[in-house]
Enzyme design. Sequence first.
Site, PDB file in Angstrom:
ATOM      1  N   GLY A  59      32.751  40.833  39.692  1.00  0.00           N
ATOM      2  CA  GLY A  59      33.232  39.871  40.676  1.00  0.00           C
ATOM      3  C   GLY A  59      34.689  40.121  40.944  1.00  0.00           C
ATOM      4  O   GLY A  59      35.535  39.258  40.716  1.00  0.00           O
ATOM      5  N   GLY A  60      35.043  41.324  41.405  1.00  0.00           N
ATOM      6  CA  GLY A  60      36.447  41.665  41.593  1.00  0.00           C
ATOM      7  C   GLY A  60      37.086  41.895  40.239  1.00  0.00           C
ATOM      8  O   GLY A  60      36.727  42.803  39.496  1.00  0.00           O
ATOM      9  N   LYS A  69      32.183  33.111  34.986  1.00  0.00           N
ATOM     10  CA  LYS A  69      33.066  34.218  35.349  1.00  0.00           C
ATOM     11  C   LYS A  69      34.164  34.327  34.293  1.00  0.00           C
ATOM     12  O   LYS A  69      34.835  33.335  33.986  1.00  0.00           O
ATOM     13  CB  LYS A  69      33.665  34.008  36.735  1.00  0.00           C
ATOM     14  CG  LYS A  69      32.638  34.136  37.854  1.00  0.00           C
ATOM     15  CD  LYS A  69      33.300  34.288  39.217  1.00  0.00           C
ATOM     16  CE  LYS A  69      32.255  34.589  40.282  1.00  0.00           C
ATOM     17  NZ  LYS A  69      32.884  34.848  41.601  1.00  0.00           N
ATOM     18  N   ASP A  91      41.235  34.287  49.213  1.00  0.00           N
ATOM     19  CA  ASP A  91      40.454  35.511  48.967  1.00  0.00           C
ATOM     20  C   ASP A  91      39.097  35.435  49.662  1.00  0.00           C
ATOM     21  O   ASP A  91      38.051  35.691  49.071  1.00  0.00           O
ATOM     22  CB  ASP A  91      40.279  35.732  47.463  1.00  0.00           C
ATOM     23  CG  ASP A  91      39.838  37.168  47.133  1.00  0.00           C
ATOM     24  OD1 ASP A  91      40.023  38.059  47.993  1.00  0.00           O
ATOM     25  OD2 ASP A  91      39.311  37.396  46.037  1.00  0.00           O
TER      26      ASP A  91
END
Length: 895
Positions: A26-27, A46, A139
């Site tokens: 996720g990035g 995350k 973002d």
Amino acid sequence: MTSDLQERLQATLGGAYRIERELGGGGMSRVYLAEDSELGRKIVIKVLPPELAAGLNVERFRREIQLAAKLQHPHIVPLLAAGARDGLLYFTMPFITGESLRTRVTRQHELPIHDAVRVLRDVVDALAYAHANGVVHRDIKPDNVLLSGNHAVVTDFGVSKALSNSTGSSTLTSMGVALGTPAYMSPEQAAADPSVDHRADIYAVGALAYELLTGRQVFVAPTPQQVLSAHIQLEPDPLSKYRNAVSPALEQVIMRCLAKKPADRWQNAEQLLSQLEALATPSGGMTPQPMQPVRAKRTPWALIVTGGAVVILGGVVAWLAAHGSSAESIAIGATNQVTNTPGLELDPALSPDGKLLAYATGQPGRMRIQVRQISGGRVLDLTTGLAGEHRLPQWSPDGSRVLFLARGQMYTVPAFGGTPSAVGRATSLVGMALGFGIGAAWSPDGKQLAHTIGDTIFIGSSDGGVARTLTVHTSPHSLSWSPDGTRIAFVSENPQFAYGGTAAFGNLGPNSIWTIAPGEQGGVPTRLTAPGALYASPVWMPDSRELLYVSNAGGARDIYAQRVNARGNADGQPRRLTTGLGAHGISLSRDATRLAYSVLQYRTNIHSAPIGPGVTPSSAIAQITDENQAVEGIGVTPDGKWLVYDSNRGGNSDIYKVPASGGEPIQLTTDPADDFIPQWSRDGQQVVFHSWRTGNRDVFVMNANGGDLQRVTSDTVHDMYPDFAPDGKRVVYYHGTNTAASGRSVGGLFVGERQDAGTWAPERPLLPTGAAATMARWTHDGQQVVFLSGGDLRIVDAVGGAPRTLIPAGQLNATMNSTGVGTDRSLVYVRAVDSTGVHAFYGVDRGTGKARLLMRLDDPRRRARRHEFATDSRRLFFTLSEDESDIWVTELRKP
């Protein structure tokens, strides 16, 4: 194999969550799927790089996350919790079923324009709410947008700001962690301007939109630094350079988002949302196709914006002039939505002067006729108090009366209200209920009426009396008399698309448009359209040499124009005038200065319900698919793990498979012709279906991945509704149309058998000659075939012979319309609909014929339309529908 980070995270979380697997990157984060041990729900965790925690101001991070966690909006994935323990920084959110927008863009490269506008509208709606609550995303990119059903939802709100404020951008930069993604970063973000505000999200939306519509990012360079530099220094290419179908209005909205200076962009998300809302209308944001085939130059269609409302159809029919057909001879004025009430508004009919609109409104089976002024004012009910369904209003040439159909009878009523009067004789009530043989049209002088009864078109006086036969043809409907009186156009077959009842409305089966001279008693009609597509709503232009109609020949239902010579033949190729409109019916004023059109959006999705010892309640229904699509046939593997079904989600109808528990569909066929009614082989390795690839319905077999396609039938008749025998070597199917060439009986069942070489032997009849039957299914052991015939549920040995009746017509106080077979050796299944339109499922003992009610689809909020279903004896799989249709009117004027 679990990673060290996953094991470390599980140890940190203890027993509160059970990590199941890693979902992927996720990035800057690692993403895991876990289960909340106390609540039993799926969540996403995350985890950021461990080195971030060392310099983290934990309390400040938590405060920022708490602010973002307060966001509660339909298009925002909420944050549930955040923590920083044992050197790990993590936060949790709900698990959303679906796919990321990144996945879809990777698969499709560019999205259909209407889909892209819808996604952008949802994203900007989320931003408008978040900005109003003091939260900037920073973002926005495809990776942070999830597609769930028919909606887009934005994830990771507030995370970038929380990291920046609690760690410091210099610390992040030294670690190589960017707050934002270079491809979508605004110039002020790229320049590390400390005054970045919510307008950076507006820029990111522009970059996102650019990619969705062109399949390419705004700036592409070898390194992230060069991309950031481009955002600061370079102007992006016009969006239309890469996608000329995008309307000027949509391009203007997007390019303004990408302005270098924040002051030159849309100043807030609410402003941008209002623009996207206007463009989210049917065909909004799309430049219509030019009349002539595209060569080197695109016709510069005009799109007019007035009072903040974008004119849709920007050139849908820019060529429509009473005299002439060039694009320069007419200009588009305002386009207005005339109806917007819940439910359906269909059959638009403009009065000769174009000032009034008559239409049918309600739900299939309960439609009524209303009239209203185009300019506004109250709505007038014309048919209140008259029993039956009322459809197909048609204005008399002088505009004084409205003709309509009800209970198989033609009626006229004064245009401003009065008592309806019956005209002529009634059509078949059975035919009317099924949607067959529906159509009526005034002659240009108003003295005659053309109308249908069954398969016959008649012409008689508009005052009643004896009518003469014009021609006999297969299921004629949707009549239209040319202004010069020399031709009548009509549609042949599939009247269910336009006029079907609750179970058949919107049927996607192909049909055709024909014309005939009204003076040719017993004459032969001339076919105007090519086979293999759906056609509807023919309307003549004032010169009587051009016909407009609706068709899905290009995928979506759009408006086409076809020149017609004096003999009724097609003169040249049809021209597609709109793109992605979704039209259902159209109407022109006498001078072609106004065009009315209805836009039908139907959502037919797959649902399931368990089969229990008692009657399953409607509350137990679970939805499996959630898309803007029409689904007709469903099949399930015996182990209950996979479904196969047809869907028009990509334009025309293709075959897809999906896990029975839900998930991302996998497309199996891509042929331009429509494919329908698939069924699995019992081992789950093959799929059988019928298709219009040959110009009529034929049966095909392929493997479970869509390969090794084999044609089972190859005659000149319609073969459909196939089903695999348990041995995988035989297919039973319904043969629906008799022809002189075949000499076969109407409605018989036939069996095709695969030979050792992989070819299919000539089919054999299963029933005695003349026995009508449909909806055949092999029993679980392959020894018998269950089917419907004459309203009865019957069963016959697989080798043929005399069938026996399991349930006679009327025994269930409902009409049986579909059959099914699961894994229970003693049971077959049947579906039936009663006089109130409620569908029900029964399990039937194949030995005794005793029926047990399994479930009734009696929830008024969930309407059953199609009758096909599937079962693995543990669950029922079926479709439920949500239909919506509104009417629009566009002005046409000379420049």
